[in-house]
Design a protein around this motif. Structure first.
Motif, PDB file in Angstrom:
ATOM      1  N   ILE A  44       1.021  -1.481   0.001  1.00 28.33           N
ATOM      2  CA  ILE A  44      -0.076  -0.070   0.232  1.00 28.33           C
ATOM      3  C   ILE A  44       1.003   1.382   0.108  1.00 28.33           C
ATOM      4  CG2 ILE A  44      -2.339   1.470   1.085  1.00 28.33           C
ATOM      5  CD1 ILE A  44      -2.557  -1.677   2.292  1.00 28.33           C
ATOM      6  N   GLU A  45       0.999   2.028  -0.649  1.00 27.23           N
ATOM      7  CA  GLU A  45       1.034   3.625  -0.958  1.00 27.23           C
ATOM      8  C   GLU A  45       0.857   4.563  -0.210  1.00 27.23           C
ATOM      9  OE1 GLU A  45       2.558   3.309  -5.201  1.00 27.23           O
ATOM     10  OE2 GLU A  45       3.516   1.713  -5.213  1.00 27.23           O
ATOM     11  N   GLN A  46       1.691   5.685  -0.343  1.00 36.59           N
ATOM     12  CA  GLN A  46       1.029   6.799   0.163  1.00 36.59           C
ATOM     13  C   GLN A  46       1.211   8.164  -0.600  1.00 36.59           C
ATOM     14  OE1 GLN A  46       2.095   7.884   4.480  1.00 36.59           O
ATOM     15  NE2 GLN A  46       2.542   5.349   4.839  1.00 36.59           N
ATOM     16  N   GLN A  47       0.186   8.773  -1.497  1.00 37.06           N
ATOM     17  CA  GLN A  47       0.022   9.783  -2.051  1.00 37.06           C
ATOM     18  C   GLN A  47      -0.341  10.534  -1.537  1.00 37.06           C
ATOM     19  OE1 GLN A  47      -0.157   8.840  -5.982  1.00 37.06           O
ATOM     20  NE2 GLN A  47       1.406   7.196  -5.979  1.00 37.06           N
ATOM     21  N   ASN A  48      -0.124  12.191  -1.581  1.00 41.93           N
ATOM     22  CA  ASN A  48      -1.029  13.228  -0.602  1.00 41.93           C
ATOM     23  C   ASN A  48      -1.938  13.144   0.237  1.00 41.93           C
ATOM     24  OD1 ASN A  48       0.708  14.767  -2.783  1.00 41.93           O
ATOM     25  ND2 ASN A  48      -0.461  13.716  -5.033  1.00 41.93           N
ATOM     26  N   GLY A  49      -1.400  11.964   1.045  1.00 37.25           N
ATOM     27  CA  GLY A  49      -2.778  11.578   1.961  1.00 37.25           C
ATOM     28  C   GLY A  49      -3.186  10.606   1.501  1.00 37.25           C
ATOM     29  N   ASP A  50      -3.584   9.784   0.927  1.00 37.93           N
ATOM     30  CA  ASP A  50      -3.967   9.203   0.107  1.00 37.93           C
ATOM     31  C   ASP A  50      -3.517   7.339   0.181  1.00 37.93           C
ATOM     32  OD1 ASP A  50      -5.902  11.031   0.292  1.00 37.93           O
ATOM     33  OD2 ASP A  50      -5.453  10.930  -2.615  1.00 37.93           O
ATOM     34  N   ALA A  51      -4.251   6.926   0.247  1.00 36.75           N
ATOM     35  CA  ALA A  51      -3.764   4.775   0.472  1.00 36.75           C
ATOM     36  C   ALA A  51      -4.652   5.085  -0.725  1.00 36.75           C
ATOM     37  CB  ALA A  51      -4.049   4.166   1.560  1.00 36.75           C
ATOM     38  N   ILE A  52      -3.108   4.429  -2.131  1.00 40.02           N
ATOM     39  CA  ILE A  52      -3.379   3.696  -2.799  1.00 40.02           C
ATOM     40  C   ILE A  52      -3.225   1.941  -2.932  1.00 40.02           C
ATOM     41  CG2 ILE A  52      -2.468   3.503  -5.130  1.00 40.02           C
ATOM     42  CD1 ILE A  52      -3.278   6.002  -4.495  1.00 40.02           C
ATOM     43  N   LEU A  53      -4.150   1.334  -2.483  1.00 36.71           N
ATOM     44  CA  LEU A  53      -4.217  -0.003  -2.627  1.00 36.71           C
ATOM     45  C   LEU A  53      -4.202  -0.754  -3.835  1.00 36.71           C
ATOM     46  CD1 LEU A  53      -5.528   1.690  -0.615  1.00 36.71           C
ATOM     47  CD2 LEU A  53      -6.494  -0.616   0.449  1.00 36.71           C
ATOM     48  N   ARG A  54      -3.681  -1.313  -4.643  1.00 40.63           N
ATOM     49  CA  ARG A  54      -3.181  -2.007  -5.813  1.00 40.63           C
ATOM     50  C   ARG A  54      -3.692  -3.434  -5.853  1.00 40.63           C
ATOM     51  NH1 ARG A  54       0.092   1.917  -6.579  1.00 40.63           N
ATOM     52  NH2 ARG A  54      -0.567   3.072  -8.312  1.00 40.63           N
ATOM     53  N   LEU A  55      -3.532  -4.193  -6.594  1.00 39.21           N
ATOM     54  CA  LEU A  55      -3.796  -5.883  -6.462  1.00 39.21           C
ATOM     55  C   LEU A  55      -4.425  -6.500  -8.190  1.00 39.21           C
ATOM     56  CD1 LEU A  55      -5.232  -8.778  -4.727  1.00 39.21           C
ATOM     57  CD2 LEU A  55      -7.789  -8.323  -6.173  1.00 39.21           C
ATOM     58  N   LYS A  56      -3.341  -7.564  -8.253  1.00 40.30           N
ATOM     59  CA  LYS A  56      -2.714  -8.041  -9.282  1.00 40.30           C
ATOM     60  C   LYS A  56      -3.074  -9.081  -9.557  1.00 40.30           C
ATOM     61  CE  LYS A  56       1.507  -5.722 -11.075  1.00 40.30           C
ATOM     62  NZ  LYS A  56       3.064  -6.030 -11.478  1.00 40.30           N
ATOM     63  N   THR A  57      -4.105 -10.032 -10.157  1.00 38.22           N
ATOM     64  CA  THR A  57      -5.204 -10.912 -10.440  1.00 38.22           C
ATOM     65  C   THR A  57      -4.161 -12.010 -11.855  1.00 38.22           C
ATOM     66  OG1 THR A  57      -7.386 -10.052 -11.129  1.00 38.22           O
ATOM     67  CG2 THR A  57      -7.213 -10.460  -9.054  1.00 38.22           C
ATOM     68  N   GLU A  58      -4.586 -13.586 -12.403  1.00 39.25           N
ATOM     69  CA  GLU A  58      -4.742 -14.293 -12.761  1.00 39.25           C
ATOM     70  C   GLU A  58      -5.439 -15.457 -12.931  1.00 39.25           C
ATOM     71  OE1 GLU A  58      -0.641 -14.241 -15.015  1.00 39.25           O
ATOM     72  OE2 GLU A  58      -0.068 -15.024 -12.779  1.00 39.25           O
ATOM     73  N   PHE A  59      -5.663 -15.812 -14.311  1.00 43.49           N
ATOM     74  CA  PHE A  59      -6.913 -17.481 -13.987  1.00 43.49           C
ATOM     75  C   PHE A  59      -8.327 -16.873 -13.638  1.00 43.49           C
ATOM     76  CE2 PHE A  59      -2.459 -18.498 -13.790  1.00 43.49           C
ATOM     77  CZ  PHE A  59      -1.984 -17.737 -14.835  1.00 43.49           C
ATOM     78  N   GLU A  60      -8.613 -15.875 -13.583  1.00 43.76           N
ATOM     79  CA  GLU A  60     -10.074 -15.706 -12.533  1.00 43.76           C
ATOM     80  C   GLU A  60     -11.762 -15.765 -14.271  1.00 43.76           C
ATOM     81  OE1 GLU A  60      -9.271 -11.526 -12.358  1.00 43.76           O
ATOM     82  OE2 GLU A  60      -8.228 -13.534 -12.117  1.00 43.76           O
ATOM     83  N   PRO A  61     -12.238 -15.860 -13.505  1.00 39.69           N
ATOM     84  CA  PRO A  61     -13.399 -16.711 -15.072  1.00 39.69           C
ATOM     85  C   PRO A  61     -13.882 -14.815 -15.157  1.00 39.69           C
ATOM     86  CG  PRO A  61     -14.592 -17.485 -12.985  1.00 39.69           C
ATOM     87  CD  PRO A  61     -13.334 -17.662 -12.347  1.00 39.69           C
TER      88      PRO A  61
END
Length: 629
Positions: free
Chosen positions: A439-456
């Protein structure tokens, strides 16, 4: 000093164990398993001996890895022949147990091979079996390789291959063909037996013996599967069709009347569905009447390089006949005609008795039981990397993303009253791979990132926040999951920085609303010192939670993915939470591109684990997973 030496020795041993460099594998390659005769009690094991002398096959019904002295049985080479630039070695096994996994290694004067295994056929006529059939793989290697990978996805009882493996039968072509055949293996070393027929691009019968170790000098023989369930008769259209071969066929069919089903396979199509190939009138005269007289159920042909299936037919010169046949309810169904990678031809002949025809690369998927037969056409995809595999515990349930040509009722050919569960498609949600990133911090905001593979397709991702340690959650919004390969998603929690400890929940639901995964991640919003940040990022094993998580399915066969820039050796290492080595698996040379593999973790105890993937000893992918009791 003694203690320091002990520590150094222990560290050296662990390093050797970790990278797998201490175990030398025997210099063998191009393995294959053939069936000739009773497939429930016999098999032919073949390979190319690269170096070393006096190779011996050690085998048994219990997996002993590469510990040759622990295998119950051993047998020396029974036939060897230097041909097409290879030292072809064969061991003919007999007296085997039916429907049983046989594990084996090859040991020579230098070392021991990796462990492989194959499964004998069942000997009960109440058994259910699945097969792949096809032929003509001689020109386009990419198509051939993808078709071979589809075999690996199905893991059938056997493959029926009706000739024309290569184009010019050169050493280079045969080496490539046998290398590509290794793609039909499962990742844990299971080899699918093959039943072969000679095509017109195999110049003589001796070549078939040299490449596959067959005992039948004229390369026509039979294979029995499931006791009295099925007799497969493999014929040779490059050998005179009569009288010797026809007399043998007549006798074989007479003796096969107790079998529930009778198949024949051979190379040349009797009545091809393209104008570029002539009819084989000699086969129409000598063989087709015997097929009808003795009730052959399925005739598998190749050579024409088109797709076809027919209605039941009988040979005929009557007023309703077209090109030698007419419909008959008690007749033989003909399927084919090649397309495992040879140049396609126009399917420009359609008869009254033609069920389907077309021009595309394809193989056939065949289900057989005492009650009936089902035949499906499988188009060879451009890439098989994202196509799901069949489940070992549900061998006749077809994955919902598995390519079936005309998968509705019209595309499934049925003989008798088949009783398979094949129409019950299943989802592959346990194949999903996801990675929750920092989780990153940018200008007081939290940036949440997720990577996925193979989901229908049709899934929904929901990201939520909790400020009370996970007791209650407030949604930050839903994201519709898109189709495709690896995907990245971003969610912004505005003004989160400075609010102390926050727990985020990542929840993905399938199209049916079922939860595919639910994962939480805590974040303390305080500025980390540069020294702490650098330390964490430099230590690849520092934080277990940073690894992409993969779920362990109920059958304990863990799926993982990696990508290679070029052909390379690959090894997978599983570490326990305390970083000790739990298991190590070496994969044979893998081609460049994307790979999806399976790892049997059924022997691991409950706990958290790390899976590290190495290519040429360089770490290329890492995962985490948990095993429950």
């Amino acid at each position: 000093m003694r203690n320091n030496k002990g520590k150094k020795a222990s560290m050296l041993f662990f390093g050797l164990l970790f990278f797998g460099v201490f175990a030398l594998h025997a210099e063998v390659d191009k393995l294959r398993v053939m069936w000739e005769g009773d497939a429930s009690s016999s098999a032919i094991i073949g390979w190319n001996q690269l170096s070393g002398s006096n190779p011996t096959l050690y085998f048994g019904t219990t997996d002993k890895g590469t510990r040759i002295k622990q295998y119950l049985f051993s047998k020396n080479v029974t036939y060897s022949k230097t041909s097409r630039g290879m030292n072809n070695m064969f061991v003919h096994l007999s007296g085997l147990q039916a429907d049983t996994d046989y594990y084996f290694v090859i040991a020579d004067s230098e070392s021991v091979s990796r462990r492989y295994y194959f499964r004998t056929a069942p000997n009960s006529d109440r058994s259910k079996i699945r097969m792949i059939s096809g032929g003509d793989s001689r020109n386009y290697r990419k198509v051939r390789r993808e078709a071979n990978k589809m075999v690996s996805k199905v893991q059938p009882t056997c493959v029926l291959f009706s000739g024309d493996m290569t184009n010019n039968s050169s050493p280079t072509e045969w080496k490539a063909w046998l290398d590509d055949w290794q793609l039909t293996f499962s990742e844990n070393g299971r080899i699918i037996p093959i039943v072969v027929a000679r095509g017109n691009h195999e110049p003589d019968n001796q070549l078939m013996t040299d490449m596959f170790g067959l005992k039948a000098a004229n390369i026509y023989y039979s294979v029995q599967i499931g006791g009295d369930l099925l007799n497969i008769i493999s014929l040779n259209t490059m050998h005179p069709s009569g009288p010797a071969q026809t007399n043998w066929l007549n006798q074989e069919l007479q003796q096969s009347q107790s079998y529930t089903w009778k198949f024949v396979q051979y190379h040349h199509s009797i009545s091809p569905h393209t104008s570029k190939k002539k009819m084989r009138l000699d086969l129409l005269k000598h063989w087709a009447p015997l097929f009808y007289k003795f009730g052959v159920d399925l005739a598998i042909e190749s050579d024409a390089h088109v797709m076809k299936t027919t209605y039941p037919v009988k040979p005929s010169i009557g007023p309703n006949a077209e090109r030698g046949f007419e419909k008959a309810s008690d007749g033989t169904v003909y399927i084919g005609e090649g397309c495992w990678g040879a140049p396609l031809r126009n399917a420009d002949i359609i008869n009254d008795w033609t069920r389907h025809t077309g021009s595309f690369n394809q193989i056939k998927l065949i289900f057989v039981s005492a009650n009936g037969i089902e035949v499906r056409t499988i188009p060879v995809p451009e890439s098989s990397s994202s196509i799901p595999s069949f489940k070992e515990d549900r061998p006749f349930s077809i994955p919902n993303d598995f390519p079936i040509w005309h998968k509705n009722e019209d595309g499934v050919l049925r003989i008798g009253n088949p009783d398979f569960e094949g129409l019950m498609e299943f989802n592959t949600r346990e194949s999903i791979v996801y990675e929750i990133q920092d989780i990153e911090q940018q200008n007081g905001d939290a940036i949440l990132r997720l990577k996925t593979e193979f989901e229908p397709a049709g899934c929904t991702l929901e990201v939520s926040r909790s400020n009370d340690g996970g007791v209650t959650y407030a949604s930050l919004g839903n994201i519709d999951v898109v189709e495709g390969g690896q995907k990245s998603y971003t969610c912004v929690d505005a003004g989160a920085v400075g609010k102390g400890s926050v727990t985020y929940r990542y929840l993905m639901k399938g199209p049916d609303g079922a939860v595919l995964f639910s994962e939480t991640k805590e974040k303390e919003f305080k500025k980390a010192s540069p020294q702490e940040t650098t330390s964490d990022l430099n230590d690849v094993l520092a934080t277990w939670e940073r690894f992409p998580r993969i779920e362990v399915p109920a059958n304990k066969r863990l799926k993982y993915a990696f990508t290679l820039a070029a052909r390379a050796g690959v090894s997978a290492k599983v570490l326990r939470a305390n970083r000790s080595l739990a298991m190590s698996v070496d994969l044979p040379m893998q081609n460049g591109g994307k790979h999806v593999k399976e790892l049997d973790v059924s022997d691991l105890g409950s706990g958290d684990y790390i899976l590290l993937i190495f290519s040429n000893k360089k770490l290329i992918r890492k995962y985490r997973f948990s095993v429950s009791g």
